[in-house]
Scaffold this motif. Structure first.
Motif, PDB file in Angstrom:
ATOM      1  N   UNK A   1       2.131   3.892  -7.810  1.00 52.10           N
ATOM      2  CA  UNK A   1       0.954   4.746  -8.009  1.00 52.10           C
ATOM      3  C   UNK A   1      -0.017   4.150  -9.032  1.00 52.10           C
ATOM      4  N   UNK A   2       0.487   3.383  -9.995  1.00 58.71           N
ATOM      5  CA  UNK A   2      -0.365   2.801 -11.045  1.00 58.71           C
ATOM      6  C   UNK A   2      -1.410   1.848 -10.467  1.00 58.71           C
ATOM      7  N   UNK A   3      -1.107   1.143  -9.388  1.00 63.38           N
ATOM      8  CA  UNK A   3      -2.109   0.243  -8.804  1.00 63.38           C
ATOM      9  C   UNK A   3      -2.799   0.865  -7.591  1.00 63.38           C
ATOM     10  N   UNK A   4      -2.555   2.141  -7.333  1.00 66.26           N
ATOM     11  CA  UNK A   4      -3.257   2.830  -6.254  1.00 66.26           C
ATOM     12  C   UNK A   4      -2.473   2.955  -4.958  1.00 66.26           C
ATOM     13  N   UNK A   5      -1.223   2.504  -4.959  1.00 67.95           N
ATOM     14  CA  UNK A   5      -0.382   2.654  -3.778  1.00 67.95           C
ATOM     15  C   UNK A   5       0.176   4.072  -3.707  1.00 67.95           C
ATOM     16  N   UNK A   6       0.897   4.334  -2.630  1.00 67.77           N
ATOM     17  CA  UNK A   6       1.514   5.653  -2.522  1.00 67.77           C
ATOM     18  C   UNK A   6       2.964   5.524  -2.088  1.00 67.77           C
TER      19      UNK A   6
ATOM     20  N   UNK B   1       0.841  -1.201   0.000  1.00 64.41           N
ATOM     21  CA  UNK B   1       0.000   0.000   0.000  1.00 64.41           C
ATOM     22  C   UNK B   1       0.869   1.241   0.000  1.00 64.41           C
ATOM     23  N   UNK B   2       2.044   1.127   0.630  1.00 63.71           N
ATOM     24  CA  UNK B   2       2.961   2.254   0.762  1.00 63.71           C
ATOM     25  C   UNK B   2       4.377   1.769   0.473  1.00 63.71           C
ATOM     26  N   UNK B   3       5.082   2.507  -0.351  1.00 61.73           N
ATOM     27  CA  UNK B   3       6.510   2.277  -0.517  1.00 61.73           C
ATOM     28  C   UNK B   3       7.221   3.429   0.177  1.00 61.73           C
ATOM     29  N   UNK B   4       8.043   3.100   1.164  1.00 59.62           N
ATOM     30  CA  UNK B   4       8.783   4.119   1.919  1.00 59.62           C
ATOM     31  C   UNK B   4      10.229   4.144   1.459  1.00 59.62           C
ATOM     32  N   UNK B   5      10.703   5.331   1.138  1.00 55.59           N
ATOM     33  CA  UNK B   5      12.100   5.525   0.749  1.00 55.59           C
ATOM     34  C   UNK B   5      12.708   6.558   1.673  1.00 55.59           C
ATOM     35  N   UNK B   6      14.031   6.537   1.758  1.00 57.53           N
ATOM     36  CA  UNK B   6      14.748   7.456   2.617  1.00 57.53           C
ATOM     37  C   UNK B   6      14.815   8.863   2.056  1.00 57.53           C
TER      38      UNK B   6
END
Length: 161
Positions: A129-134, A109-114
């Motif tokens: 974002x293409x599949x609705x994640x953030x 659901x969320x990709x977290x980057x530094x």
């Protein structure tokens, strides 16, 4: 304490967690010589969801990105150390240059980057974002790095000038 698992086990755990209403966060990195910046990044990433999956670069991928002599700590040990952090639920090793394959399989659901990234500079951002994640930027300013620690140790090993 989190668990070190393979991708298929992580996928099953993510599916089960989602069925319970969990928000899945994916973070990634080499995590060679764990330092406070890593801890702050993963703690901040966990604040964006309820299940934190951390993808740890394999030795081969670290060597490809950082050069010969890296990683300092072998992949199995790095994965175990990251899994021991309170914020971390699952750890998966990966060998690809990016976490694209993991994202396609886990669909976090969320990709977290530094903080060395911006939301717009994350390479996998468009896929998420293409599949609705953030995509979120997590952690404090990039004031800590394993590369800097290694350089400082090498400099100190040369002795006084």
């Amino acid at each position: 304490m989190g668990q070190v698992v393979d991708l298929e086990c992580a996928a099953r755990a993510v599916t089960a967690a989602r069925q319970r209403g969990a928000v899945v966060v994916l973070a990634n990195g080499a995590f060679d010589l764990l330092h406070v910046g890593h801890v702050r990044y993963l703690h901040a990433a966990k604040q964006h969801g309820s299940l934190l999956v951390v993808a740890v670069n394999s030795d081969v991928s670290v060597r490809g990105a950082k050069g010969p002599g890296r990683p300092i700590v072998p992949e199995g040990e790095r994965a175990e150390i990251v899994a021991a952090l309170a914020a971390v639920d699952l750890v998966v090793l990966f060998s690809e240059p990016t976490v694209r394959e993991l994202i396609e399989r886990l669909r976090p659901d969320v990709q977290a980057k530094g903080t060395d990234y911006t939301v717009d500079s994350v390479p996998e951002g468009p896929l998420v974002r293409a599949y609705g994640g953030r995509v979120v930027i997590a952690g404090d300013a990039k004031d800590h790095s394993t590369t800097a620690v290694v350089a400082r140790l090498a400099d100190e090993a040369k002795g006084p000038r």
